[in-house]
Design an enzyme around this catalytic site. Sequence first.
Site, short mmCIF file in Angstrom:
data_model
loop_
_atom_site.label_atom_id
_atom_site.label_comp_id
_atom_site.label_asym_id
_atom_site.label_seq_id
_atom_site.Cartn_x
_atom_site.Cartn_y
_atom_site.Cartn_z
N PHE A 44 0.84 -1.19 0.00
CA PHE A 44 0.00 0.00 0.00
C PHE A 44 0.87 1.25 0.00
O PHE A 44 1.79 1.36 0.82
CB PHE A 44 -0.89 0.06 1.25
CG PHE A 44 -1.89 -1.06 1.37
CD1 PHE A 44 -3.17 -0.92 0.86
CD2 PHE A 44 -1.55 -2.24 2.02
CE1 PHE A 44 -4.10 -1.94 0.98
CE2 PHE A 44 -2.47 -3.26 2.16
CZ PHE A 44 -3.75 -3.11 1.64
N ASP A 45 0.57 2.16 -0.89
CA ASP A 45 1.12 3.51 -0.75
C ASP A 45 0.32 4.18 0.37
O ASP A 45 -0.88 3.94 0.51
CB ASP A 45 0.97 4.29 -2.05
CG ASP A 45 1.43 5.73 -1.92
OD1 ASP A 45 2.60 5.93 -1.55
OD2 ASP A 45 0.62 6.64 -2.15
#
Length: 353
Positions: A44-45
């Site tokens: 995940f960013d």
Amino acid sequence: CPCAFLISTPIGMVSAITSATKKGVLIKGSSYVEEMRHINAIIFDKTGTLTEGKLEVKDVELLSENYTQDDMIQIASTLERYSSHPISNAIIKYAQDNNIPDAETKDFKNIPGKGIKGVIGGVEYYTANESLIDGGNFNITESDILKYTKEGKTVVYVGCKEEVIGVITVVDKIRDETIDVIANPKEQNIETIMLTGDNKTAAQSVANTIGVDYVYSNLLPEDKINILDVIRNKFGDVAMVGDGVNDAPALARANVGIAMGAVGSDVAIETADIALMQDDLTKLPYLFSLSNKTMSIIKQNIKVALTVKFLFVILAILGLITLMMAVGIGDLGLTLLVILNSFRIGIVKDPIF
């Protein structure tokens, strides 16, 4: 006639993609439906993905006696005007809310992952994280940094070569659904990883709150691909979830790239294999459930089709069925059964509720 067998897979995939579209998830090909069930790790960013991406200024601290607080905000807002980063929008909005106008600037330079430079009134200023105090007097102690970052705040330094003028902190609210979304793949033994350009302390604070397994901080945009390759070598197939231009190369490199469709950049959406059109992270667990159920039903269709066809061949050899029975049951009836069974894919529910 092998109709039922031939349509077993395509009718299942069409049903899955159609069902996902109705729920606001755009899947760009049937291969990605199947690939989701093989994912061993999700990356995940942070900003705009695990958080809402709507940053706001929280603290403004003047450190120099040579400038006023309004001067500092004017410098920061003027430089950030040339950036599209969410932090820039927060600082510009703060300046507007306090009726602080921009100044004229030239020789603007954006240094990805570090900050911004520009010349205002003949003096070169910067707004940056702690990695870009280029040739300046970095009169900030570790305790000064920890004062803000331990609370999960992102720190922006405003200064020139002579000194650090002040500090602006911004905060980004974690999405309401993030903690539940992170917990779901972990229950399936899928590793969760967060990538961010924030420093280690701020990143770890967010990671502890949401419960991800691993966190990589202080990253430049180009670092994301390298981290992705490391994670893939360690865990196997990887999904990447992001929203920005900087995420596009990693989205393309991942086995499945998933873009946030509403706040995401056009490049990220175009590059990704799947787009969450309403920026609803709860659709991520739904994708895993959809993949598992789709492949399960497709296997059912194939087994039933082959079994019935083989059975009818035996019965025909033995003279126990008529041509009408073979056509009505073994062909038309079986084909309709496969289609109706595939329609069950459309009733997949969000597993976190």
